[in-house]
Design a protein around this motif. Structure first.
Motif, PDB file in Angstrom:
ATOM      1  N   VAL A  83      -6.532   5.354 -13.206  1.00  0.00           N
ATOM      2  CA  VAL A  83      -7.180   6.451 -13.918  1.00  0.00           C
ATOM      3  C   VAL A  83      -7.629   7.513 -12.928  1.00  0.00           C
ATOM      4  N   LYS A  84      -7.743   8.730 -13.452  1.00  0.00           N
ATOM      5  CA  LYS A  84      -8.286   9.836 -12.672  1.00  0.00           C
ATOM      6  C   LYS A  84      -9.560  10.272 -13.367  1.00  0.00           C
ATOM      7  N   VAL A  85     -10.625  10.432 -12.598  1.00  0.00           N
ATOM      8  CA  VAL A  85     -11.905  10.865 -13.151  1.00  0.00           C
ATOM      9  C   VAL A  85     -11.832  12.381 -13.334  1.00  0.00           C
ATOM     10  N   SER A  86     -12.155  12.841 -14.559  1.00  0.00           N
ATOM     11  CA  SER A  86     -11.978  14.265 -14.867  1.00  0.00           C
ATOM     12  C   SER A  86     -13.200  15.123 -14.567  1.00  0.00           C
ATOM     13  N   SER A  87     -14.394  14.524 -14.530  1.00  0.00           N
ATOM     14  CA  SER A  87     -15.585  15.332 -14.234  1.00  0.00           C
ATOM     15  C   SER A  87     -16.680  14.458 -13.645  1.00  0.00           C
ATOM     16  N   GLY A  88     -17.711  15.104 -13.151  1.00  0.00           N
ATOM     17  CA  GLY A  88     -18.821  14.380 -12.539  1.00  0.00           C
ATOM     18  C   GLY A  88     -18.670  14.296 -11.036  1.00  0.00           C
ATOM     19  N   PRO A  89     -19.504  13.484 -10.378  1.00  0.00           N
ATOM     20  CA  PRO A  89     -19.480  13.417  -8.910  1.00  0.00           C
ATOM     21  C   PRO A  89     -18.183  12.833  -8.342  1.00  0.00           C
ATOM     22  N   PHE A  90     -17.430  12.089  -9.154  1.00  0.00           N
ATOM     23  CA  PHE A  90     -16.173  11.502  -8.680  1.00  0.00           C
ATOM     24  C   PHE A  90     -14.960  12.240  -9.232  1.00  0.00           C
ATOM     25  N   ALA A  91     -15.135  13.475  -9.676  1.00  0.00           N
ATOM     26  CA  ALA A  91     -14.043  14.258 -10.258  1.00  0.00           C
ATOM     27  C   ALA A  91     -12.835  14.309  -9.330  1.00  0.00           C
ATOM     28  N   GLU A  92     -11.661  14.163  -9.942  1.00  0.00           N
ATOM     29  CA  GLU A  92     -10.359  14.205  -9.267  1.00  0.00           C
ATOM     30  C   GLU A  92     -10.057  12.953  -8.440  1.00  0.00           C
ATOM     31  N   GLN A  93     -10.952  11.987  -8.421  1.00  0.00           N
ATOM     32  CA  GLN A  93     -10.724  10.751  -7.675  1.00  0.00           C
ATOM     33  C   GLN A  93      -9.934   9.770  -8.529  1.00  0.00           C
ATOM     34  N   LEU A  94      -9.106   8.958  -7.872  1.00  0.00           N
ATOM     35  CA  LEU A  94      -8.326   7.932  -8.545  1.00  0.00           C
ATOM     36  C   LEU A  94      -9.017   6.587  -8.412  1.00  0.00           C
TER      37      LEU A  94
ATOM     38  N   VAL B  88      -8.994   2.254 -10.355  1.00  0.00           N
ATOM     39  CA  VAL B  88      -8.329   1.270 -11.203  1.00  0.00           C
ATOM     40  C   VAL B  88      -9.310   0.858 -12.286  1.00  0.00           C
ATOM     41  N   LEU B  89      -8.861   0.908 -13.531  1.00  0.00           N
ATOM     42  CA  LEU B  89      -9.699   0.526 -14.655  1.00  0.00           C
ATOM     43  C   LEU B  89      -9.958  -0.970 -14.595  1.00  0.00           C
ATOM     44  N   ASP B  90     -11.231  -1.343 -14.554  1.00  0.00           N
ATOM     45  CA  ASP B  90     -11.603  -2.738 -14.376  1.00  0.00           C
ATOM     46  C   ASP B  90     -12.169  -3.350 -15.655  1.00  0.00           C
ATOM     47  N   TYR B  91     -12.905  -2.554 -16.445  1.00  0.00           N
ATOM     48  CA  TYR B  91     -13.539  -3.086 -17.643  1.00  0.00           C
ATOM     49  C   TYR B  91     -13.757  -1.957 -18.635  1.00  0.00           C
ATOM     50  N   VAL B  92     -13.522  -2.240 -19.920  1.00  0.00           N
ATOM     51  CA  VAL B  92     -13.756  -1.266 -20.979  1.00  0.00           C
ATOM     52  C   VAL B  92     -14.812  -1.836 -21.915  1.00  0.00           C
ATOM     53  N   GLY B  93     -15.940  -1.151 -22.009  1.00  0.00           N
ATOM     54  CA  GLY B  93     -17.018  -1.599 -22.887  1.00  0.00           C
ATOM     55  C   GLY B  93     -16.878  -1.035 -24.290  1.00  0.00           C
ATOM     56  N   ARG B  94     -17.548  -1.654 -25.230  1.00  0.00           N
ATOM     57  CA  ARG B  94     -17.486  -1.196 -26.625  1.00  0.00           C
ATOM     58  C   ARG B  94     -18.243   0.111 -26.834  1.00  0.00           C
ATOM     59  N   SER B  95     -19.211   0.379 -26.005  1.00  0.00           N
ATOM     60  CA  SER B  95     -20.052   1.561 -26.206  1.00  0.00           C
ATOM     61  C   SER B  95     -19.404   2.847 -25.699  1.00  0.00           C
ATOM     62  N   GLY B  96     -18.245   2.759 -25.084  1.00  0.00           N
ATOM     63  CA  GLY B  96     -17.584   3.944 -24.563  1.00  0.00           C
ATOM     64  C   GLY B  96     -17.643   4.051 -23.055  1.00  0.00           C
ATOM     65  N   ALA B  97     -18.338   3.136 -22.418  1.00  0.00           N
ATOM     66  CA  ALA B  97     -18.413   3.144 -20.955  1.00  0.00           C
ATOM     67  C   ALA B  97     -17.269   2.305 -20.376  1.00  0.00           C
ATOM     68  N   VAL B  98     -16.804   2.699 -19.215  1.00  0.00           N
ATOM     69  CA  VAL B  98     -15.781   1.931 -18.510  1.00  0.00           C
ATOM     70  C   VAL B  98     -16.240   1.694 -17.079  1.00  0.00           C
ATOM     71  N   ARG B  99     -15.732   0.627 -16.488  1.00  0.00           N
ATOM     72  CA  ARG B  99     -15.990   0.360 -15.074  1.00  0.00           C
ATOM     73  C   ARG B  99     -14.681   0.623 -14.343  1.00  0.00           C
TER      74      ARG B  99
ATOM     75  N   ILE C 248     -17.763   1.730 -10.317  1.00  0.00           N
ATOM     76  CA  ILE C 248     -18.603   2.790 -10.857  1.00  0.00           C
ATOM     77  C   ILE C 248     -18.495   2.732 -12.380  1.00  0.00           C
ATOM     78  N   TYR C 249     -19.557   3.082 -13.053  1.00  0.00           N
ATOM     79  CA  TYR C 249     -19.585   3.094 -14.515  1.00  0.00           C
ATOM     80  C   TYR C 249     -19.648   4.537 -14.980  1.00  0.00           C
ATOM     81  N   ILE C 250     -18.692   4.899 -15.827  1.00  0.00           N
ATOM     82  CA  ILE C 250     -18.647   6.265 -16.353  1.00  0.00           C
ATOM     83  C   ILE C 250     -18.245   6.221 -17.823  1.00  0.00           C
ATOM     84  N   ASP C 251     -18.424   7.351 -18.503  1.00  0.00           N
ATOM     85  CA  ASP C 251     -18.000   7.455 -19.894  1.00  0.00           C
ATOM     86  C   ASP C 251     -16.485   7.464 -19.975  1.00  0.00           C
TER      87      ASP C 251
END
Length: 170
Positions: free
Chosen positions: A123-134, A136-147, A159-162
């Motif tokens: 995955v590529k992070v689209s915004s925030g402090p890690f924007a444009e960084q690549l 690997v998706l590790d976990y997908v939560g039900r609330s919309g957050a991913v690790r 890192i945990y982001i929306d």
């Protein structure tokens, strides 16, 4: 259509329950559209039925090259409320979002979002402090957050982001 390099996806807001109608009329204008669908269960007066509806109620996507194509007629198309705009110009959807949705859509037009966010995908992070960084998706939560595991100083750091701040690349 011509050179698809200059084409971008834009969001069209439709009248209530008119997504399919708007899609038909936009397609008749030779515009490329994308209307993801879902099955929805409706309970009413002791009856239960499953219907097909738009995945995003009141919205669909249209592909345009706003430098070459006239986009203003879209706003007067049957079923359409308006193109989502800012400063009197349509706002393009960030690269990769609609393409990821299309890849998770079956041949009947039904979107399967669980196919988008699978662990192990890049995955590529689209915004925030890690924007444009690549990462690997590790976990997908039900609330919309991913690790996401990010390579920071030769270490996999979680890192945990929306979910909406990630673009799945593969």
């Amino acid at each position: 259509m011509g050179d698809t390099q200059l084409e971008r996806w834009y969001v069209v807001q439709t009248h209530q329950h008119c997504e399919s109608l708007a899609e038909r009329h936009l397609s008749s204008q030779n515009l490329r559209t994308y209307l993801p669908k879902r099955h929805r269960t409706i309970r009413h007066a002791h009856t239960i039925k499953t219907v097909c509806s738009a995945y995003f109620d009141g919205y669909l996507f249209v592909s345009l090259d706003i430098q070459r194509q006239r986009w203003s007629p879209i706003n007067s198309t049957v079923g359409v409320r308006k193109l989502v705009m800012s400063d009197r110009k349509p706002i393009p959807v960030p690269y990769g979002i609609v393409e990821s949705l299309i890849m998770a859509t079956d041949e009947d037009g039904f979107l399967h979002p669980k196919d988008i966010f699978q662990t192990g995908k890049t995955v590529k992070v689209s915004s925030g402090p890690f924007a444009e960084q690549l990462g690997v998706l590790d976990y997908v939560g039900r609330s919309g957050a991913v690790r996401v595991l990010m390579d920071i100083m030769n270490r996999a750091v979680p890192i945990y982001i929306d979910r909406d701040k990630c673009i799945v690349l593969n």
